[in-house]
Enzyme design. Structure first.
Site, short mmCIF file in Angstrom:
data_model
loop_
_atom_site.label_atom_id
_atom_site.label_comp_id
_atom_site.label_asym_id
_atom_site.label_seq_id
_atom_site.Cartn_x
_atom_site.Cartn_y
_atom_site.Cartn_z
N ARG A 172 16.41 -10.11 -1.25
CA ARG A 172 16.38 -11.55 -1.48
C ARG A 172 15.22 -11.85 -2.42
O ARG A 172 14.29 -11.06 -2.54
CB ARG A 172 16.22 -12.32 -0.16
CG ARG A 172 15.14 -11.77 0.71
CD ARG A 172 14.93 -12.55 1.99
NE ARG A 172 13.49 -12.58 2.28
CZ ARG A 172 12.69 -13.56 2.04
NH1 ARG A 172 13.15 -14.70 1.54
NH2 ARG A 172 11.40 -13.48 2.27
N ARG A 176 11.07 -21.26 -4.04
CA ARG A 176 10.44 -22.35 -3.33
C ARG A 176 10.74 -23.65 -4.07
O ARG A 176 10.44 -23.75 -5.25
CB ARG A 176 8.94 -22.08 -3.36
CG ARG A 176 8.20 -22.57 -2.18
CD ARG A 176 6.74 -22.20 -2.33
NE ARG A 176 6.38 -20.99 -1.62
CZ ARG A 176 5.21 -20.38 -1.79
NH1 ARG A 176 4.35 -20.86 -2.66
NH2 ARG A 176 4.93 -19.31 -1.10
N ARG A 249 5.19 6.45 -5.75
CA ARG A 249 5.01 5.91 -7.11
C ARG A 249 3.51 5.82 -7.31
O ARG A 249 2.76 5.54 -6.37
CB ARG A 249 5.59 4.49 -7.26
CG ARG A 249 7.06 4.40 -7.48
CD ARG A 249 7.57 4.95 -8.79
NE ARG A 249 7.29 4.11 -9.96
CZ ARG A 249 7.40 4.56 -11.20
NH1 ARG A 249 7.74 5.82 -11.44
NH2 ARG A 249 7.17 3.76 -12.22
N ARG A 280 0.58 -5.61 -15.17
CA ARG A 280 -0.32 -6.71 -14.82
C ARG A 280 -1.68 -6.53 -15.49
O ARG A 280 -2.08 -5.41 -15.79
CB ARG A 280 -0.61 -6.74 -13.31
CG ARG A 280 0.59 -6.64 -12.42
CD ARG A 280 0.27 -7.13 -11.02
NE ARG A 280 -0.64 -6.25 -10.28
CZ ARG A 280 -1.07 -6.49 -9.06
NH1 ARG A 280 -0.70 -7.60 -8.43
NH2 ARG A 280 -1.88 -5.66 -8.44
N GLU A 300 -2.69 -2.53 -15.54
CA GLU A 300 -2.05 -1.68 -14.54
C GLU A 300 -0.75 -1.11 -15.10
O GLU A 300 0.15 -1.85 -15.46
CB GLU A 300 -1.71 -2.57 -13.32
CG GLU A 300 -2.15 -2.00 -12.01
CD GLU A 300 -1.95 -3.01 -10.89
OE1 GLU A 300 -2.93 -3.70 -10.56
OE2 GLU A 300 -0.83 -3.12 -10.36
N TYR A 348 4.05 1.84 3.51
CA TYR A 348 3.22 0.87 2.83
C TYR A 348 2.71 -0.13 3.86
O TYR A 348 3.49 -0.80 4.54
CB TYR A 348 3.97 0.12 1.71
CG TYR A 348 3.03 -0.88 1.08
CD1 TYR A 348 2.14 -0.48 0.09
CD2 TYR A 348 2.95 -2.18 1.55
CE1 TYR A 348 1.20 -1.36 -0.43
CE2 TYR A 348 2.02 -3.07 1.03
CZ TYR A 348 1.15 -2.66 0.05
OH TYR A 348 0.22 -3.52 -0.45
N ASP A 350 -0.01 -3.40 4.28
CA ASP A 350 -1.05 -4.29 3.77
C ASP A 350 -2.27 -4.14 4.68
O ASP A 350 -2.16 -3.61 5.79
CB ASP A 350 -0.55 -5.74 3.78
CG ASP A 350 0.08 -6.13 2.45
OD1 ASP A 350 -0.32 -5.58 1.42
OD2 ASP A 350 0.99 -7.00 2.45
P1 FAD Z 1 -6.76 4.56 2.37
O1 FAD Z 1 -7.52 3.37 1.97
O2 FAD Z 1 -5.97 5.27 1.35
O3 FAD Z 1 -7.79 5.60 3.03
C1 FAD Z 1 -7.48 6.96 3.23
C2 FAD Z 1 -8.71 7.77 2.88
O4 FAD Z 1 -8.50 9.13 3.27
C3 FAD Z 1 -9.02 7.78 1.40
O5 FAD Z 1 -10.33 7.32 1.17
C4 FAD Z 1 -8.84 9.23 1.00
O6 FAD Z 1 -9.74 9.65 0.01
C5 FAD Z 1 -9.11 9.95 2.31
N1 FAD Z 1 -8.49 11.27 2.38
C6 FAD Z 1 -7.18 11.57 2.15
N2 FAD Z 1 -6.99 12.90 2.27
C7 FAD Z 1 -8.20 13.43 2.59
C8 FAD Z 1 -8.64 14.77 2.83
N3 FAD Z 1 -7.81 15.80 2.74
N4 FAD Z 1 -9.94 14.97 3.12
C9 FAD Z 1 -10.81 13.94 3.17
N5 FAD Z 1 -10.44 12.66 2.96
C10 FAD Z 1 -9.15 12.41 2.66
N6 FAD Z 1 -3.13 -4.78 0.92
C11 FAD Z 1 -3.30 -6.10 1.10
O7 FAD Z 1 -3.42 -6.57 2.25
N7 FAD Z 1 -3.39 -6.95 0.02
C12 FAD Z 1 -3.28 -6.51 -1.25
O8 FAD Z 1 -3.37 -7.30 -2.20
C13 FAD Z 1 -3.08 -5.11 -1.47
N8 FAD Z 1 -2.96 -4.62 -2.71
C14 FAD Z 1 -2.72 -3.28 -2.89
C15 FAD Z 1 -2.60 -2.80 -4.19
C16 FAD Z 1 -2.35 -1.45 -4.40
C17 FAD Z 1 -2.19 -0.94 -5.80
C18 FAD Z 1 -2.21 -0.58 -3.28
C19 FAD Z 1 -1.87 0.87 -3.48
C20 FAD Z 1 -2.37 -1.06 -2.00
C21 FAD Z 1 -2.63 -2.41 -1.79
N9 FAD Z 1 -2.81 -2.92 -0.51
C22 FAD Z 1 -3.01 -4.26 -0.32
C23 FAD Z 1 -2.78 -2.03 0.68
C24 FAD Z 1 -4.18 -1.50 1.11
O9 FAD Z 1 -4.75 -0.76 0.06
C25 FAD Z 1 -4.01 -0.64 2.35
O10 FAD Z 1 -3.49 -1.40 3.39
C26 FAD Z 1 -5.30 0.02 2.87
O11 FAD Z 1 -6.19 0.38 1.88
C27 FAD Z 1 -4.91 1.25 3.67
O12 FAD Z 1 -6.02 1.83 4.31
P2 FAD Z 1 -5.91 3.31 4.86
O13 FAD Z 1 -7.18 3.59 5.59
O14 FAD Z 1 -4.64 3.48 5.58
O15 FAD Z 1 -5.76 4.23 3.57
#
Ligand code: FAD
Length: 368
Positions: A172, A176, A249, A280, A300, A348, A350
């Site tokens: 969808r 708005r 991706r 962007r 980007e 994915y 947020d």
């Molecule tokens: P991560 O932040 O990826 O943390 C995982 C960590 O583990 C990393 O630091 C990595 O280095 C570490 N790691 C991985 N493997 C190893 C290893 N083997 N040894 C040691 N360390 C390791 N969310 C929103 O709410 N609003 C937004 O506008 C938004 N924009 C986004 C834009 C983009 C381009 C992306 C990709 C995501 C976006 N998000 C957004 C989502 C947001 O980034 C995530 O929700 C959040 O960062 C996830 O946290 P995490 O701890 O799960 O993962």
């Protein structure tokens, strides 16, 4: 006796919440990250006095009051409202599609006129049983919006023509019929005052944190340090890609410091024509009403992911879904390993979703 109760692999939002909450409950945690900084993908680098979102623009938004109050206990948020614009061959349109967009496209003024115009377009080009994304999008919104605001952007995002993309990608399209440019419908949104790093710094304050350490480079010794492991890296890598590689991706970011105080007048501009290779441009200072002399922008570029690239977006298709299920079956059998976060769960999330999941996992872990 092991030195730590938990080894937390990954100092991103999930790992940091887990470490903070477990420590609060008297547990001893060691947090490691292979990057040379904490914060994972929400990390910001200070450039010219501006908090630059190094891994893509991050805007916090949620309707969950518990999550909002939780995150506000670490940092205060500003009143940033995401109102991106689209640039199509130099024409500017408001997003998400709303009365401002429709007025600019067709000079319609009332919601009734806008609805009529969209219905006319849909009727004229309607396709029974849409076979691809192009047909699906035209069925949902008509040709004008599709051509100017969806086609090029989507093709760049996926690296393929809209005619080759499956229809199910677009279920969808939010439309708005009000003059409201606020991108999100959530009750709460904003940017942490002083940047995202403050949140993570506070969570990890006083804890043992070691950076530039890849778990897989010293897996055996690191695993001996703690009773349990919280793993927020890639789940397929944890299992040595035993069943195959989970795909993503990826994105390439091109950063530029510009000798002007205001480059584009807004934080986010989407480029919706195919000929411009980036999707962007982010101008970071606008997230925090910055008044610095210079400005920093990031272009980007979506790109295919190959092993070793930064994994950004999990691919939501059958192959990867089935593959993840196999890995998650292995994970379920583990007694001392907790898989968390976007890479551990191959999903994915947020930021608000990560917080919600992390707090639930903590409750489960501590039987609360
Ligand atoms: P991560 O932040 O990826 O943390 C995982 C960590 O583990 C990393 O630091 C990595 O280095 C570490 N790691 C991985 N493997 C190893 C290893 N083997 N040894 C040691 N360390 C390791 N969310 C929103 O709410 N609003 C937004 O506008 C938004 N924009 C986004 C834009 C983009 C381009 C992306 C990709 C995501 C976006 N998000 C957004 C989502 C947001 O980034 C995530 O929700 C959040 O960062 C996830 O946290 P995490 O701890 O799960 O993962």
């Amino acid at each position: 006796m092991k030195k730590y109760d938990y080894l937390i692999v990954g100092a991103g939002l999930y790992g940091s919440i887990f470490a903070y909450e477990a420590s609060k409950r008297g547990k001893k945690c060691l947090v490691i990250d292979k990057r040379n900084h904490i914060g994972g993908n929400i990390y910001c680098e200070n450039i010219e006095g501006i908090n630059v979102h190094k891994y893509g623009a991050h805007i916090f938004h949620t309707s969950n009051k518990i999550v909002w109050e939780y995150i506000n206990s670490f940092v205060e948020f500003n009143r940033y409202t995401n109102s991106p614009i689209a640039n199509y061959k130099g024409e500017i349109y408001n997003l998400p599609f709303n009365m401002n967009t429709f007025n600019k496209l067709w000079r319609v003024v009332t919601p009734e006129e806008a609805k009529k115009k969209i219905e006319e377009e849909k009727e004229k080009f309607k396709v029974e049983n849409p076979k691809n994304l192009e047909e699906q999008a035209i069925n949902l919104i008509g040709t004008t919006i599709y051509t100017k605001l969806i086609k090029g952007y989507t093709e760049k995002q996926w690296g393929r023509s809209a005619k080759e993309l499956p229809a199910f990608i677009i279920k969808r399209l939010p439309v708005r019929f009000t003059y409201d440019n606020n991108y999100f419908n959530d009750n709460y949104q904003g940017i942490p005052i002083g940047g995202y790093n403050k949140i993570i710094e506070k969570m990890l304050e006083g804890l043992d944190v070691k950076l530039s350490i890849d778990f897989f480079k010293d897996r055996e010794n690191l695993s001996k340090l703690s009773e349990k492991i919280v793993f927020t890296g890639m789940i397929d890598e944890f299992y040595n890609y035993e069943y195959g590689i989970l795909e993503y991706r990826s994105l390439k970011f091109q950063e530029e410091i510009i000798n002007s105080s205001n480059y584009q007048g807004v934080a986010v501009v989407n480029y919706t024509e195919r000929e411009i290779p980036y999707t962007r441009i982010i101008e970071h200072k606008h997230f925090e009403n910055g008044d610095q002399e210079k400005t920093v922008i990031t272009r980007e570029y979506p790109k295919d992911w190959i092993k070793g690239d930064e994994p950004y977006y999990p691919i939501n298709d059958e192959r990867n879904g089935e593959l993840y299920k196999k890995y998650s079956k292995l994970a379920e059998k583990e007694k001392n390993i907790i898989f968390g976060g976007r890479l551990g769960k191959y999903r994915y999330y947020d930021m608000h979703q990560v917080i919600e999941v992390a707090l639930n996992d903590i409750k489960e872990e501590f039987g609360e």
